[in-house]
Design an enzyme around this catalytic site. Structure first.
Site, PDB file in Angstrom:
ATOM      1  N   ASP A  16     -13.741  -2.534   2.537  1.00  4.57           N
ATOM      2  CA  ASP A  16     -13.385  -2.723   3.947  1.00  4.57           C
ATOM      3  C   ASP A  16     -14.178  -1.761   4.818  1.00  4.57           C
ATOM      4  OD1 ASP A  16     -11.997  -0.280   4.299  1.00  4.57           O
ATOM      5  OD2 ASP A  16     -10.013  -1.201   4.284  1.00  4.57           O
TER       6      ASP A  16
ATOM      7  N   HIS B   5     -11.737   4.387   5.298  1.00  6.74           N
ATOM      8  CA  HIS B   5     -10.569   4.386   6.168  1.00  6.74           C
ATOM      9  C   HIS B   5     -10.955   3.983   7.601  1.00  6.74           C
ATOM     10  CE1 HIS B   5      -6.317   5.778   5.482  1.00  6.74           C
ATOM     11  NE2 HIS B   5      -6.261   5.610   6.794  1.00  6.74           N
TER      12      HIS B   5
ATOM     13  N   GLN C 115       0.846  -1.204   0.000  1.00  6.00           N
ATOM     14  CA  GLN C 115       0.000   0.000   0.000  1.00  6.00           C
ATOM     15  C   GLN C 115       0.870   1.239   0.000  1.00  6.00           C
ATOM     16  OE1 GLN C 115      -0.568   1.964   3.293  1.00  6.00           O
ATOM     17  NE2 GLN C 115      -1.313   3.597   1.949  1.00  6.00           N
TER      18      GLN C 115
ATOM     19  N   TYR D  91       1.364   5.239   0.424  1.00  9.53           N
ATOM     20  CA  TYR D  91       1.047   6.623   0.741  1.00  9.53           C
ATOM     21  C   TYR D  91       2.064   7.435  -0.046  1.00  9.53           C
ATOM     22  CZ  TYR D  91      -2.118   6.127   4.780  1.00  9.53           C
ATOM     23  OH  TYR D  91      -3.184   5.876   5.602  1.00  9.53           O
TER      24      TYR D  91
ATOM     25  N   ARG E  54      -8.936  -3.669  12.116  1.00  3.88           N
ATOM     26  CA  ARG E  54      -8.959  -3.800  13.579  1.00  3.88           C
ATOM     27  C   ARG E  54      -9.239  -5.225  14.039  1.00  3.88           C
ATOM     28  NH1 ARG E  54     -11.807   1.023  12.501  1.00  3.88           N
ATOM     29  NH2 ARG E  54     -10.869   2.935  13.323  1.00  3.88           N
TER      30      ARG E  54
HETATM   31  C1  FMN Z   1      -4.353   1.507  13.325  1.00  6.50           C
HETATM   32  C2  FMN Z   1      -4.761   1.727  11.891  1.00  6.50           C
HETATM   33  C3  FMN Z   1      -3.828   2.185  10.987  1.00  6.50           C
HETATM   34  C4  FMN Z   1      -4.191   2.364   9.647  1.00  6.50           C
HETATM   35  N1  FMN Z   1      -3.227   2.742   8.744  1.00  6.50           N
HETATM   36  C5  FMN Z   1      -3.526   2.768   7.426  1.00  6.50           C
HETATM   37  C6  FMN Z   1      -2.499   2.964   6.469  1.00  6.50           C
HETATM   38  O1  FMN Z   1      -1.319   3.084   6.801  1.00  6.50           O
HETATM   39  N2  FMN Z   1      -2.867   3.001   5.164  1.00  6.50           N
HETATM   40  C7  FMN Z   1      -4.172   2.857   4.741  1.00  6.50           C
HETATM   41  O2  FMN Z   1      -4.444   2.893   3.547  1.00  6.50           O
HETATM   42  N3  FMN Z   1      -5.151   2.647   5.647  1.00  6.50           N
HETATM   43  C8  FMN Z   1      -4.862   2.579   6.960  1.00  6.50           C
HETATM   44  N4  FMN Z   1      -5.840   2.309   7.884  1.00  6.50           N
HETATM   45  C9  FMN Z   1      -7.222   2.044   7.401  1.00  6.50           C
HETATM   46  C10 FMN Z   1      -7.405   0.548   7.125  1.00  6.50           C
HETATM   47  O3  FMN Z   1      -6.590   0.121   6.076  1.00  6.50           O
HETATM   48  C11 FMN Z   1      -8.843   0.197   6.760  1.00  6.50           C
HETATM   49  O4  FMN Z   1      -9.255   0.957   5.656  1.00  6.50           O
HETATM   50  C12 FMN Z   1      -9.853   0.378   7.903  1.00  6.50           C
HETATM   51  O5  FMN Z   1      -9.254   0.390   9.161  1.00  6.50           O
HETATM   52  C13 FMN Z   1     -10.886  -0.739   7.831  1.00  6.50           C
HETATM   53  O6  FMN Z   1     -11.786  -0.663   8.887  1.00  6.50           O
HETATM   54  P1  FMN Z   1     -11.736  -1.659  10.148  1.00  6.50           P
HETATM   55  O7  FMN Z   1     -10.571  -1.264  10.977  1.00  6.50           O
HETATM   56  O8  FMN Z   1     -13.036  -1.401  10.807  1.00  6.50           O
HETATM   57  O9  FMN Z   1     -11.612  -3.062   9.610  1.00  6.50           O
HETATM   58  C14 FMN Z   1      -5.512   2.117   9.223  1.00  6.50           C
HETATM   59  C15 FMN Z   1      -6.451   1.662  10.158  1.00  6.50           C
HETATM   60  C16 FMN Z   1      -6.084   1.455  11.483  1.00  6.50           C
HETATM   61  C17 FMN Z   1      -7.120   0.946  12.444  1.00  6.50           C
END
Ligand code: FMN
Length: 408
Positions: free
Chosen positions: A336, A305, A155, A157, A360
């Protein structure tokens, strides 16, 4: 890219992986997302738990909304059909996976539990589900690709400065390391004001405050594990800071250079540079999905997100049907957001997703159970997905996508 679902001797005899006695014990003790989250909350310092659990504003309304929207999806079961041979296997971008759920990218999960990235990459490889490593993961691209050679996706950024020189370098490294899919995150055009992190002092520059020290002192298992594994850093970014930089210097680099919009022009250039399947993540509007298709993206990850960017955003599952309709089979549509159990995978599939991801659910399992947490989470998803497929009367993922939703 044509998909094939050739015979796979490893996956031929579900359910996989077979749980051993210890896994069965954990299954009894921690049968739900909630039980794992509670234990994670007791084991991680408060600033770390809050970082992962919370959304943006007070009360994290978008996180709650995501769950509400997921719960609202009802599926109409059909009975009287043979369901003994439930098969959860699925093919995506030319590779076979054990079931249609993978690990969403997570930045800095190592503050919640040390070593989370490695634990989840190994678990994903073992369970044969996709593992998406974040640009700001705590292990480097090269390490994660080695830990999960069959299932590693990268992924990105973007790092816009200097004409995206470092964005393209990250992508080149991911290609060299063998990442199967490039996922470009679109939904972080700026850094949101996450009020929980502000209140906890979890900002760059990070300052140890008395409350932080007290938090850590109350979590001895976490503190010991952090001492053992080392303080988490953004390992893939080390290449772009002077040698010998501290983890705080690397974090400051990230703060300065990242968290800015990537425009469609640059997405198109990345598309040209990347030879394998490419997905854009964080799409909520059908017109943006159209744009991604026009550029030649292979997949669209519909996501808000996890409710961490924008409190007024609709849930991904609410926007999914409109995006599926617009894309009309020209790209694979992924989802997601609040995937907590096997039933949620089925809800996503019935709403039009071809594949789902969770963050999560995997993170809490690891924070609660350490190394065993990765396998615990993958097995729970598999077991629950199988049971729910049988319950509604479908035996393949293809059939699950045709399930009837009850919309009230
Ligand atoms: C602790 C944490 C860090 C995350 N960091 C990123 C990241 O670095 N890049 C990204 O595209 N999404 C990031 N996300 C979003 C997740 O990829 C995802 O889209 C989202 O958490 C999905 O929902 P859920 O946690 O309810 O499953 C992050 C989510 C969490 C909880």
């Amino acid at each position: 890219m044509p998909d094939s679902l050739g015979p796979d001797p490893i996956l031929a005899a579900p359910p996989r992986p077979a749980p051993d006695a210890e896994a069965l014990r954990l299954r009894r003790l921690f049968p739900t997302y909630g039980s794992l989250e509670q234990r994670a909350k007791r084991r991680a310092p408060r600033f770390a738990y809050d970082y992962a659990a919370n959304g943006v504003g007070e009360g994290s309304p978008n996180v709650a909304h995501n769950r509400h929207a997921m719960d609202a999806v009802r599926l109409v079961p059909r009975y009287g059909v043979p369901v003994a041979g439930v098969d959860t296997r699925v093919s995506l971008f030319g590779r076979d996976y054990a079931m249609p759920i993978g690990v969403s990218p997570m930045g800095n999960p190592g503050i919640v539990w040390p070593g989370t990235c490695g634990i989840l990459a190994r678990a994903a490889q073992k369970a044969r589900i996709p593992y998406i490593g974040s640009t700001v993961a705590n292990e480097s691209i090269e390490t994660l690709a080695k830990l999960a050679p069959d299932v590693y996706w990268f992924q990105l950024y973007a790092i816009p400065g200097e004409e995206h020189r470092r964005s393209f370098d990250l992508v080149r490294r991911a290609e060299a390391a063998g990442a199967h899919v490039l996922v470009v995150t679109m939904d972080v055009p700026c850094r949101p004001k996450r009020v929980g992190d502000v209140g906890n002092g979890l900002e760059v520059p990070f300052r140890f405050r008395p409350r932080t020290m007290r938090d850590i002192a109350m979590r001895p298992a976490w503190a010991l594990e952090t001492l053992r594994k080392g303080r988490p850093a953004f390992e893939s970014l080390r290449a772009y800071v002077p040698e010998g930089s501290s983890i705080f210097d690397i974090a400051a680099f990230g703060q300065r250079e990242m968290g800015q919009a990537i425009t469609w022009d640059w997405v198109a250039r990345l598309r040209d540079a990347w030879p394998r399947a490419m997905v854009v993540k964080g799409i909520l509007h059908p017109d943006d999905a159209e744009r991604a298709v026009q550029i030649g993206c292979d997949g669209i990850l519909v996501s808000n997100h996890g409710g961490r960017q924008f409190d007024a955003a609709p849930a991904a599952i609410e926007m999914l049907p409109a995006i599926v309709e617009r894309v009309a089979g020209r790209a694979r549509v992924l989802l997601d957001g609040s995937m907590r159990e096997g039933l949620d995978i089925l809800r996503g599939l019935a709403s039009g997703a071809e594949f789902t991801f969770a963050a999560r659910a995997f993170l809490w399992a690891v924070a609660a159970l350490g190394e065993a947490g990765g396998n615990h989470a993958t097995y729970a998803f598999l077991e629950e997905l199988r049971a729910n497929m049988a319950q509604v009367g479908v035996t393949t993922i293809e059939e699950a996508r045709g399930l009837e939703r009850w919309l009230g």
